[in-house]
Design an enzyme around this catalytic site. Structure first.
Site, PDB file in Angstrom:
ATOM      1  N   GLY A  28       0.873  -1.168   0.000  1.00  0.00           N
ATOM      2  CA  GLY A  28       0.000   0.000   0.000  1.00  0.00           C
ATOM      3  C   GLY A  28       0.917   1.228   0.000  1.00  0.00           C
ATOM      4  O   GLY A  28       2.104   1.133  -0.347  1.00  0.00           O
ATOM      5  N   LEU A  29       0.378   2.352   0.408  1.00  0.00           N
ATOM      6  CA  LEU A  29       1.218   3.554   0.346  1.00  0.00           C
ATOM      7  C   LEU A  29       2.478   3.421   1.191  1.00  0.00           C
ATOM      8  O   LEU A  29       3.569   3.799   0.766  1.00  0.00           O
ATOM      9  CB  LEU A  29       0.403   4.774   0.778  1.00  0.00           C
ATOM     10  CG  LEU A  29      -0.520   5.287  -0.324  1.00  0.00           C
ATOM     11  CD1 LEU A  29      -1.430   6.392   0.193  1.00  0.00           C
ATOM     12  CD2 LEU A  29       0.297   5.801  -1.509  1.00  0.00           C
ATOM     13  N   GLY A  64       4.082   0.604   2.306  1.00  0.00           N
ATOM     14  CA  GLY A  64       5.014  -0.421   1.840  1.00  0.00           C
ATOM     15  C   GLY A  64       5.605  -0.104   0.475  1.00  0.00           C
ATOM     16  O   GLY A  64       6.811  -0.289   0.243  1.00  0.00           O
ATOM     17  N   ARG A 100     -13.325  13.670  14.046  1.00  0.00           N
ATOM     18  CA  ARG A 100     -14.213  12.534  13.771  1.00  0.00           C
ATOM     19  C   ARG A 100     -14.841  11.935  15.017  1.00  0.00           C
ATOM     20  O   ARG A 100     -16.009  11.565  15.008  1.00  0.00           O
ATOM     21  CB  ARG A 100     -13.420  11.448  13.050  1.00  0.00           C
ATOM     22  CG  ARG A 100     -13.012  11.896  11.696  1.00  0.00           C
ATOM     23  CD  ARG A 100     -12.092  10.918  11.026  1.00  0.00           C
ATOM     24  NE  ARG A 100     -11.808  11.413   9.693  1.00  0.00           N
ATOM     25  CZ  ARG A 100     -11.018  10.814   8.826  1.00  0.00           C
ATOM     26  NH1 ARG A 100     -10.414   9.693   9.147  1.00  0.00           N
ATOM     27  NH2 ARG A 100     -10.818  11.322   7.645  1.00  0.00           N
ATOM     28  N   LEU A 102      -2.602   9.063   5.174  1.00  0.00           N
ATOM     29  CA  LEU A 102      -1.762   9.050   3.975  1.00  0.00           C
ATOM     30  C   LEU A 102      -0.445   9.740   4.292  1.00  0.00           C
ATOM     31  O   LEU A 102       0.635   9.297   3.886  1.00  0.00           O
ATOM     32  CB  LEU A 102      -2.477   9.756   2.824  1.00  0.00           C
ATOM     33  CG  LEU A 102      -3.855   9.202   2.436  1.00  0.00           C
ATOM     34  CD1 LEU A 102      -4.396   9.943   1.217  1.00  0.00           C
ATOM     35  CD2 LEU A 102      -3.781   7.715   2.141  1.00  0.00           C
TER      36      LEU A 102
END
Ligand SMILES: Cc1cc2nc3c(=O)[nH]c(=O)nc-3n(C[C@H](O)[C@H](O)[C@H](O)COP(=O)(O)OP(=O)(O)OC[C@H]3O[C@@H](n4cnc5c(N)ncnc54)[C@H](O)[C@@H]3O)c2cc1C
Length: 661
Positions: free
Chosen positions: A62-63, A65, A350, A465
């Site tokens: 993913g981002l 790795g 959140r 991210l």
């Protein structure tokens, strides 16, 4: 390391034990602003000619790795990357919609590295490490530069500069975005960088491979056991160092916004081999998701937080008001976030927005179909934004999100308000790591959502991210060298007892699943576990509920091993078999999450204990008792887990009761 049982309410009747305190010894003892520079300077280097002799295994592309593999490959190390999808482009990171934060101050609205640091620590309810968060804020600007250089098509303003928008918990605009596809575009950038290294021969990729065990030799992580998901072959891969970038474990709740494949197996297997698990109970429930629509569902859909920039959240002032929302006049609407939190309004963090939605629905003001007698939905309304900006401008900013909403619900959000409700979205907990991102097993590094990370008890939007790419592009490549400077390590033979033990345990587990011949499907167990977790370890937790959950999970786990049925064979693509292993691990993790939530008798961020709230229902922390990271040690299945505390010290930010009013 383990001490004898001590008091703290009899350590909740023997559910856990307390071990020695731990500390992160890697952050240098210099002023906060100089720490990262100092660490990079002090970290030992590996001569470029020696790097190709050092083998790095990275699990996850993913981002976190992919960025790590690309950067370490570019540096000249010999990298093997593993992932269970058919392409790195399909990692869960692709789902990220809203954006990525960076302290660029392009809007000239008083943003700075310190403000991003401050907002993140406050947003996490003062349960994260100052060192890590400051570094994250510092590195954030480099990430944007790197992505732009790769050609990531961030949104731009009229004059050509990169555009920004706001996310929850902040009063500046620092979120960079590529329409509602920021994760996908960033992942394509990282993927291109990764493929460049594949072509250059520094990185070898192993698609459709699932890591099922960690190999630890003489106390160091030295490899993994992976199953080829197409042929069923069980393979041993050995290296000098292992990096896990395997994402979060929100799917323990069954229903979540995570990709269906997201799971805990890699980190849980490492935990069982000695890696401490940090703050497992810290889960993020995202306020803006499409509500659950029935019992058959296996996935929930996020509507990006970016929508809260222009959408206004409300419920009718009258309970049970089921008129068409467009017929409900302004003075009969309760814009409850704007009313309760005038300073931040719809852009509160959140955890706060989610709890507020739950509260109005619990009180009977929710909208939409009733589930168990209660309507669980609130409106997210763009009528005012469309009037102010025009439909075209709204469409340019959020068009693909609106289309997605319409495809799923059949309602057109340009015409009628969206209906939303909170859902499980992200896990702040994960494997404990030091400032170098090294776990408590030497040679095992952890990046991205898989580590317990920088977000404390609540993550601010657009920060995952940022953290994943910070870890992969900038942090790991500057810390892993310090460990590798002692390598290459002695070769591990394939018949080493630690390897044989790991391979045997993987084979035996697979054989057990395939021959147990019980009567219940894996999914039925997963669904039941999810219900327990959501009910008792979800948006609100209590001592009574958590104790009950632990009993229920133990009984369910026992039944799972006795009665699970897995069809098919190992030597084929077998999704039931894949899921069986993942659910077995979720059943152990779920219990640890409940124990962690039970022991933390305070509310902080996403961890809301019913017994610990202020008069107006906000989370009430107990800094005198709980200002620490809870790092859990596996003590063998039949022994209670051991809690190690890492005290959190705040020298640069004052700990306060969080307020967004
Ligand atoms: C719907 C949605 C929207 C989001 N939007 C945003 C946003 O706008 N901004 C933001 O900052 N964050 C957002 N997030 C959060 C963010 O997307 C994730 O936290 C982040 O992408 C995680 O990246 P990662 O690299 O750590 O893990 P992932 O992207 O989950 O990648 C995990 C990798 O590990 C591999 N893997 C896992 N287990 C194994 C195993 N056992 N063996 C082999 N391989 C394995 C997978 O194949 C994959 O390659 C969003 C999340 C969701 C669910």
């Amino acid at each position: 390391m383990t001490q004898t049982i001590e008091t703290q309410s009899d350590l909740i009747n023997g559910l856990y034990r307390e071990g020695a305190n731990i500390a992160d010894t890697k952050a240098p003892d210099v002023p906060l602003r100089d720490r990262w520079e100092e660490r990079k300077f002090r970290a030992r280097l590996v001569n470029p000619a020696n790097r190709r002799k050092l083998h790095i295994i990275i699990v996850g592309t993913g981002l976190a790795g992919a960025s790590a593999a690309a950067t370490l490959g570019e540096a000249g190390y010999n990298v093997s990357a593993f992932f269970y999808q058919d392409s790195p482009r399909r990692a869960h990171s692709i789902a990220a919609q809203g954006g990525i934060n960076a302290a660029k101050n392009y809007k000239n609205d008083n943003d700075s590295v310190f403000r991003l640091f401050y907002d993140t620590v406050k947003g996490g309810d003062y349960r994260s490490r100052e060192d890590n968060v400051y570094r994250l804020a510092e590195v954030s600007a480099n990430i944007i530069d790197q992505a732009v250089a790769q050609g990531v098509p961030f949104a731009r303003e009229y004059g050509g500069l990169l555009d920004n928008r706001s996310f929850g918990g902040v009063q500046v605009s620092r979120t960079f975005y590529a329409r509602g596809q920021t994760g996908q575009q960033l992942l394509l950038g990282a993927y291109q960088a990764l493929e460049r290294q594949v072509a250059a021969g520094t990185v070898t990729t192993h698609r459709r491979h699932e890591m099922l065990e960690l190999v630890v030799v003489d106390g160091r992580a030295r490899g993994i056991i992976a199953r080829d998901m197409v042929t069923g072959a069980i393979e041993t891969h050995l290296a000098d160092v292992v990096v896990l970038a395997t994402g979060g474990y929100g799917n323990v709740f069954y229903l979540s916004t995570n990709a269906m494949g997201s799971n805990v197996t890699a980190t849980w297997r490492a935990h069982r081999k000695g890696a401490f698990f940090g703050n497992p109970c810290y889960t993020q429930i995202h306020p803006t998701c499409i509500p659950v629509s029935g019992d058959y569902q296996s996935k929930l859909t996020l509507m990006s937080e970016s929508l809260r920039n222009d959408g206004r959240i409300w419920v009718p002032k009258k309970k049970g008001d089921d008129r068409d929302p467009r017929q409900i006049p302004e003075d009969e609407r309760d814009y409850y976030l704007e009313r309760k939190y005038p300073a931040f309004g719809n852009l509160v963090p959140r955890d706060i927005a989610s709890r507020a939605a739950k509260q109005v629905c619990d009180e009977g003001y929710g909208v939409g179909p009733k589930v168990d007698g209660v309507s669980r939905g609130v409106y997210l309304d763009f009528a005012e934004a469309i009037q102010r900006m025009g439909r075209a401008a709204v469409s340019a900013k959020y068009g693909n999100l609106f289309d997605m909403y319409e495809r799923i619900t059949g309602d057109n959000p340009y015409e009628v308000p969206m209906r939303i409700y909170p859902a499980v979205h992200y896990t702040m907990g994960g494997l404990w790591v030091d400032y170098d991102l090294q776990s408590s097993i030497p040679g095992l590094f952890v990046a991205g959502e898989a580590n317990f990370s920088d977000h404390g008890a609540n993550r601010l939007g657009a920060s995952a991210l940022m953290q994943g790419l910070s870890d992969g592009y900038f942090v790991l490549p500057n810390t892993i060298n310090d460990y590798l400077a002692d390598g290459p390590f002695e070769k591990v033979p394939a018949d080493h007892p630690a390897v044989v033990e790991a391979v045997t345990s993987v084979r035996e587990r697979i054989k057990y699943f395939l021959t147990n011949n019980g009567s219940r499907s894996v999914d039925s167990f997963h669904k039941e576990l999810g219900h327990i977790m959501w009910e008792y370890c979800g948006m609100e937790r209590s001592e009574e509920g958590l104790k009950k959950a632990i009993e229920l999970i133990r009984a369910l786990r026992e039944e799972f091993w006795r009665d699970v049925k897995v069809l098919g064979t190992n030597e084929e693509l077998n999704q039931a078999l894949e899921r069986a292993g993942r659910v077995a691990d979720f059943l152990e993790l779920g219990e640890l999450m409940c124990i962690d939530a039970l022991h933390r008798r305070e509310s902080c961020g996403g961890h809301f204990r019913a017994e610990s709230q202020t008069e107006d229902g906000e989370a009430l922390r107990h800094d005198d008792e709980f200002a620490y990271v809870a790092a859990w040690e596996w003590a063998g299945g039949d022994q209670a887990p051991v809690l190690h505390k890492e005290t959190l010290v705040y020298e640069n930010i004052e700990m306060k009761q969080r307020s967004y009013k």
